[in-house]
Write a protein that holds these residues in place. Structure first.
Motif, PDB file in Angstrom:
ATOM      1  N   UNK A   1      90.199  37.954  -7.446  1.00 41.33           N
ATOM      2  CA  UNK A   1      91.309  38.480  -8.248  1.00 41.33           C
ATOM      3  C   UNK A   1      90.876  39.674  -9.088  1.00 41.33           C
ATOM      4  N   UNK A   2      89.687  39.590  -9.664  1.00 46.69           N
ATOM      5  CA  UNK A   2      89.232  40.649 -10.555  1.00 46.69           C
ATOM      6  C   UNK A   2      88.719  41.883  -9.772  1.00 46.69           C
ATOM      7  N   UNK A   3      88.009  41.681  -8.675  1.00 49.28           N
ATOM      8  CA  UNK A   3      87.343  42.790  -7.976  1.00 49.28           C
ATOM      9  C   UNK A   3      88.272  43.497  -6.998  1.00 49.28           C
ATOM     10  N   UNK A   4      89.245  42.779  -6.431  1.00 44.22           N
ATOM     11  CA  UNK A   4      90.083  43.354  -5.374  1.00 44.22           C
ATOM     12  C   UNK A   4      90.705  44.695  -5.745  1.00 44.22           C
ATOM     13  N   UNK A   5      91.254  44.910  -6.967  1.00 44.40           N
ATOM     14  CA  UNK A   5      91.864  46.211  -7.276  1.00 44.40           C
ATOM     15  C   UNK A   5      90.864  47.376  -7.290  1.00 44.40           C
TER      16      UNK A   5
ATOM     17  N   UNK B   1      84.466  51.163  -5.510  1.00 48.14           N
ATOM     18  CA  UNK B   1      83.099  50.682  -5.704  1.00 48.14           C
ATOM     19  C   UNK B   1      82.199  51.259  -4.598  1.00 48.14           C
ATOM     20  N   UNK B   2      81.145  51.879  -5.004  1.00 46.53           N
ATOM     21  CA  UNK B   2      80.188  52.458  -4.035  1.00 46.53           C
ATOM     22  C   UNK B   2      78.789  52.367  -4.629  1.00 46.53           C
ATOM     23  N   UNK B   3      77.852  52.768  -3.821  1.00 47.68           N
ATOM     24  CA  UNK B   3      76.465  52.710  -4.293  1.00 47.68           C
ATOM     25  C   UNK B   3      76.214  53.657  -5.443  1.00 47.68           C
ATOM     26  N   UNK B   4      77.063  54.663  -5.599  1.00 48.96           N
ATOM     27  CA  UNK B   4      76.880  55.642  -6.676  1.00 48.96           C
ATOM     28  C   UNK B   4      77.711  55.309  -7.899  1.00 48.96           C
ATOM     29  N   UNK B   5      78.357  54.132  -7.899  1.00 44.81           N
ATOM     30  CA  UNK B   5      79.209  53.772  -9.040  1.00 44.81           C
ATOM     31  C   UNK B   5      78.365  53.586 -10.293  1.00 44.81           C
ATOM     32  N   UNK B   6      78.961  53.907 -11.432  1.00 47.00           N
ATOM     33  CA  UNK B   6      78.302  53.798 -12.725  1.00 47.00           C
ATOM     34  C   UNK B   6      78.148  52.314 -13.066  1.00 47.00           C
ATOM     35  N   UNK B   7      76.911  51.870 -13.217  1.00 47.28           N
ATOM     36  CA  UNK B   7      76.650  50.456 -13.506  1.00 47.28           C
ATOM     37  C   UNK B   7      77.253  50.029 -14.829  1.00 47.28           C
ATOM     38  N   UNK B   8      77.161  50.879 -15.835  1.00 49.24           N
ATOM     39  CA  UNK B   8      77.693  50.515 -17.150  1.00 49.24           C
ATOM     40  C   UNK B   8      79.214  50.444 -17.111  1.00 49.24           C
ATOM     41  N   UNK B   9      79.837  51.381 -16.378  1.00 49.18           N
ATOM     42  CA  UNK B   9      81.298  51.357 -16.278  1.00 49.18           C
ATOM     43  C   UNK B   9      81.761  50.106 -15.542  1.00 49.18           C
ATOM     44  N   UNK B  10      81.033  49.768 -14.451  1.00 45.58           N
ATOM     45  CA  UNK B  10      81.395  48.542 -13.730  1.00 45.58           C
ATOM     46  C   UNK B  10      81.180  47.304 -14.588  1.00 45.58           C
ATOM     47  N   UNK B  11      80.172  47.347 -15.461  1.00 53.32           N
ATOM     48  CA  UNK B  11      79.931  46.198 -16.330  1.00 53.32           C
ATOM     49  C   UNK B  11      81.124  45.947 -17.240  1.00 53.32           C
ATOM     50  N   UNK B  12      81.631  46.984 -17.860  1.00 49.57           N
ATOM     51  CA  UNK B  12      82.756  46.818 -18.788  1.00 49.57           C
ATOM     52  C   UNK B  12      84.075  46.611 -18.050  1.00 49.57           C
ATOM     53  N   UNK B  13      84.191  47.168 -16.850  1.00 51.26           N
ATOM     54  CA  UNK B  13      85.453  47.052 -16.124  1.00 51.26           C
ATOM     55  C   UNK B  13      85.551  45.757 -15.323  1.00 51.26           C
ATOM     56  N   UNK B  14      84.406  45.282 -14.801  1.00 53.07           N
ATOM     57  CA  UNK B  14      84.448  44.132 -13.914  1.00 53.07           C
ATOM     58  C   UNK B  14      83.603  42.964 -14.394  1.00 53.07           C
TER      59      UNK B  14
ATOM     60  N   UNK C   1      85.075  39.538 -15.785  1.00 51.94           N
ATOM     61  CA  UNK C   1      84.923  38.470 -14.809  1.00 51.94           C
ATOM     62  C   UNK C   1      84.160  37.288 -15.404  1.00 51.94           C
ATOM     63  N   UNK C   2      83.127  37.587 -16.197  1.00 53.98           N
ATOM     64  CA  UNK C   2      82.362  36.545 -16.894  1.00 53.98           C
ATOM     65  C   UNK C   2      83.296  35.719 -17.793  1.00 53.98           C
ATOM     66  N   UNK C   3      84.183  36.424 -18.516  1.00 55.85           N
ATOM     67  CA  UNK C   3      85.122  35.728 -19.420  1.00 55.85           C
ATOM     68  C   UNK C   3      86.077  34.827 -18.644  1.00 55.85           C
ATOM     69  N   UNK C   4      86.615  35.325 -17.548  1.00 55.79           N
ATOM     70  CA  UNK C   4      87.620  34.557 -16.819  1.00 55.79           C
ATOM     71  C   UNK C   4      87.005  33.351 -16.126  1.00 55.79           C
ATOM     72  N   UNK C   5      85.818  33.538 -15.527  1.00 57.23           N
ATOM     73  CA  UNK C   5      85.177  32.387 -14.890  1.00 57.23           C
ATOM     74  C   UNK C   5      84.766  31.361 -15.938  1.00 57.23           C
TER      75      UNK C   5
END
Length: 509
Positions: A60-64, A69-82, A86-90
Motif C-alpha cells: 500500500x505504501x510503496x505502490x504509488x 524508485x531507481x538505483x539513483x533515488x535519494x536515500x534520505x528522501x526515500x526514508x522520509x517518504x517511504x 511505512x515503519x509507523x503503519x506496520x
C-alpha cells in the motif's frame, strides 16, 4: 399489595412474566453485543500474521512510488517518504518491528530506518540515521541476511516472501513488491523482534465465546443484567397491578349491573383505552337504568289503563244496573210488592256479578302466581280458581316435562290470565279447553271457548283491544307467534314460543 390476587396464570402474572422475559432478553442481547463486538475484532486482528501485515502495508505504501524508485533515488528522501511512514503503519498493527529497508533488484539498500516518527522527534535526525546505519551494518554481517539477499535476487526464486531467523532471535522477512507488469521492482526487508509463525484463518469456537463472555461479564455484566431485570420486573408488576385493579373494578360493576343494581359506577378517570371503556360502560348502565324506568312507567300506565277499562266495562256497569233495580224497587214497593221482589232478586244477581268481577281483578293484581311453582302447576291452579269463581267449566291438558326460562313462563302465564279474564267478561261461554303442550325446542298454549265470539276487525279499533294487544306483545317479546280466531261458535287463541338453544342445552345436561 393486598389488592393483588396471588393466583398464578392470571393476567397479573402473565404481564409480569412478559416484562421479566423481555427485559432479561434485552439485557442479555445488549451484553452479548457489547462483549462480542470487541471479541470479533480481536479475533479478526489475531487472524492476521505479521507477514500479512508487512505485505499489506508495504504494498500500500510503496505502490504509488514504484515508477520513481531507481538505483539513483535519494536515500534520505526515500526514508522520509517511504521508510519512516511505512515503519509507523506496520508498527500500528503491532508486529514488534525494529528495522525496515527497501532493496533494489540487485539487493542493494535504497533506504532504511529503525526509527518511527515519534522516535525521530525524540532522538533527532542524526542520531536516528546513526542507529539505522549501525543496524544495517550488523544485519549485513549475518550469514542469514546474505543468504536472504541471494534468495531474493535469484532469477529462480519460487516465492515472493522469504523468512529467516537471525542469531539474535529476531525474524528477517523479505517481501517482493511487484510493479504493474508483475515484475519485481523492489524488495521490502523487515526485521521483527521475535519468531514469525504464519497463521491460518481461525474459527470462533463456542467454548471460546463462553469463556470470553464469562470473563467480560464478571462482575459488571451480571450487575447490569440483575439490575435491569429487577427494574423491568418491578415496572411490570406495578403496571400489571394497576391494570388488573382497573379491570376488577369493571368486572365488579358489571356483576352488580347483572343483578339490576345500576347505581354502581366505575371510577376510572384515566384517558387511556381502559378509561374510555369504563366511561362507555357507565353511559350504557345509565341508559339501561333509564330504559328500565321508562318501561316500568309504561307498564304501570298500561296496567292502569287496563284496570280502568275493566272497571268501566264490568263492575261499573253492574253497579249501575243494581242502582237502577233498587230505584225501581223504591218506586214500586208501595204499589206492587211482587214486582219489587223480582227487582230485588235481579239486583242481588247483578251485585254477585260485580263481586265476581272485582275478585277477578284482585286475583290479577295479586303477586305473580308463578312464585315457588312451575308454569304447569300455576296454570292448573289458576284455571280451577277461575272456574270456581265464574261457574264456567274448563278442561285443562298440560304436557310439559322440561323447565322453561323465566321470561317464557311469565309471558305464557300472563297470556293465560288475560285470556280467561276476557272469556269471563265478554264471551258468554259455558266451557273452555286449555292445552299446554311442551316439546324440546318449543311450547304451545291453546285456549278455546264455545262463546258467541266477536268481530276481529271491529275489536281492533276499539279500546277493548288493549287486552288482545297486550297478549300479542307479551308473546312477541319472547320471540313467539300469537294467533287469534273468532267465529259465532267461539274464540280460539294460540301462542307458539320457541325455546332458546341455551336452555335446551341446560335441559339436556
Amino acid at each position: 399489595m393486598q389488592a393483588i390476587r396471588w393466583r398464578f396464570g392470571g393476567l397479573f402474572w402473565r404481564l409480569t412474566m412478559s416484562y421479566l422475559m423481555v427485559t432479561l432478553i434485552a439485557a442479555l442481547a445488549i451484553e452479548c453485543a457489547i462483549t462480542l463486538i470487541p471479541l470479533l475484532r480481536d479475533l479478526q486482528q489475531a487472524n492476521v500474521s505479521p507477514l500479512q501485515t508487512v505485505e499489506k502495508q508495504g504494498a500500500t505504501r510503496i505502490a504509488p512510488y514504484m515508477d520513481n524508485i531507481s538505483t539513483t533515488s535519494d536515500a534520505q528522501a526515500l526514508r522520509y517518504a517511504l521508510a519512516i511512514p511505512l515503519f509507523d503503519e506496520i508498527s500500528h498493527d503491532d508486529p514488534r518491528l525494529t528495522f525496515v529497508a527497501i532493496l533494489n533488484q540487485a539487493g542493494q539498500p535504497l533506504t532504511s530506518t529503525s526509527c518511527a516518527s515519534s522516535q525521530l522527534l525524540s532522538l533527532g535526525t542524526q542520531k536516528c540515521a546513526q542507529q539505522t546505519q549501525q543496524k544495517l551494518t550488523t544485519l549485513q554481517s549475518y550469514e542469514t541476511t546474505q543468504r536472504t539477499i541471494r534468495e531474493i535476487t535469484s532469477p529462480n526464486r519460487s516465492s515472493t516472501q522469504v523468512i529467516h531467523s537471525l542469531p539474535t532471535g529476531e525474524s528477517l522477512i523479505a517481501v517482493s513488491i511487484q510493479s504493474h507488469g508483475k515484475q519485481t521492482a523492489v524488495t521490502l526487508l523487515v526485521v521483527i523482534n521475535g519468531p514469525v509463525v504464519t497463521q491460518s484463518a481461525r474459527t470462533i469456537q463456542l467454548q471460546q465465546v463462553i469463556s470470553t463472555l464469562w470473563h467480560y461479564w464478571q462482575p459488571t455484566g451480571f450487575y447490569f443484567i440483575f439490575l435491569s431485570t429487577a427494574l423491568g420486573t418491578s415496572a411490570g408488576m406495578l403496571i400489571s397491578h394497576n391494570l388488573t385493579r382497573r379491570l376488577r373494578r369493571i368486572a365488579q360493576a358489571t356483576k352488580e349491573w347483572s343483578r339490576g343494581e345500576f347505581q354502581m359506577t366505575i371510577h376510572d378517570h384515566a384517558h387511556d383505552e381502559v378509561g374510555q371503556l369504563s366511561k362507555d360502560l357507565n353511559n350504557m348502565a345509565e341508559q339501561l337504568q333509564m330504559l328500565l324506568l321508562t318501561r316500568r312507567k309504561l307498564a304501570i300506565m298500561e296496567e292502569r289503563t287496563r284496570l280502568k277499562r275493566d272497571l268501566h266495562d264490568a263492575v261499573k256497569q253492574h253497579l249501575f244496573a243494581v242502582q237502577m233495580q233498587l230505584s225501581a224497587v223504591r218506586v214500586l214497593f208501595p204499589k206492587d210488592a211482587n214486582t219489587s221482589y223480582r227487582h230485588l232478586v235481579e239486583a242481588e244477581k247483578l251485585a254477585l256479578l260485580a263481586q265476581q268481577e272485582l275478585a277477578t281483578l284482585i286475583e290479577e293484581l295479586r303477586p305473580a302466581g308463578l312464585a315457588n311453582k312451575n308454569l304447569a302447576l300455576a296454570i292448573e291452579e289458576m284455571s280451577h280458581d277461575w272456574s270456581r269463581r265464574t261457574a264456567i267449566a274448563i278442561y285443562v291438558r298440560i304436557e310439559q316435562e322440561h323447565p322453561l326460562p323465566v321470561e317464557i313462563e311469565q309471558a305464557l302465564f300472563r297470556v293465560t290470565q288475560e285470556a280467561l279474564s276476557n272469556i269471563a267478561r265478554h264471551s258468554g261461554a259455558r266451557t273452555v279447553n286449555l292445552e299446554l303442550l311442551g316439546q324440546v325446542h318449543a311450547i304451545t298454549l291453546t285456549i278455546k271457548d264455545d262463546g258467541h265470539g266477536f268481530d276481529l276487525s271491529v275489536a281492533r279499533q276499539q279500546k277493548h283491544s288493549i287486552g288482545l294487544r297486550s297478549m300479542y306483545e307479551r308473546i312477541k317479546d319472547v320471540h313467539g307467534i300469537f294467533s287469534l280466531e273468532s267465529t259465532a261458535n267461539g274464540t280460539s287463541i294460540k301462542a307458539y314460543v320457541p325455546i332458546p338453544a341455551t336452555a335446551t342445552a341446560i335441559v339436556a345436561e
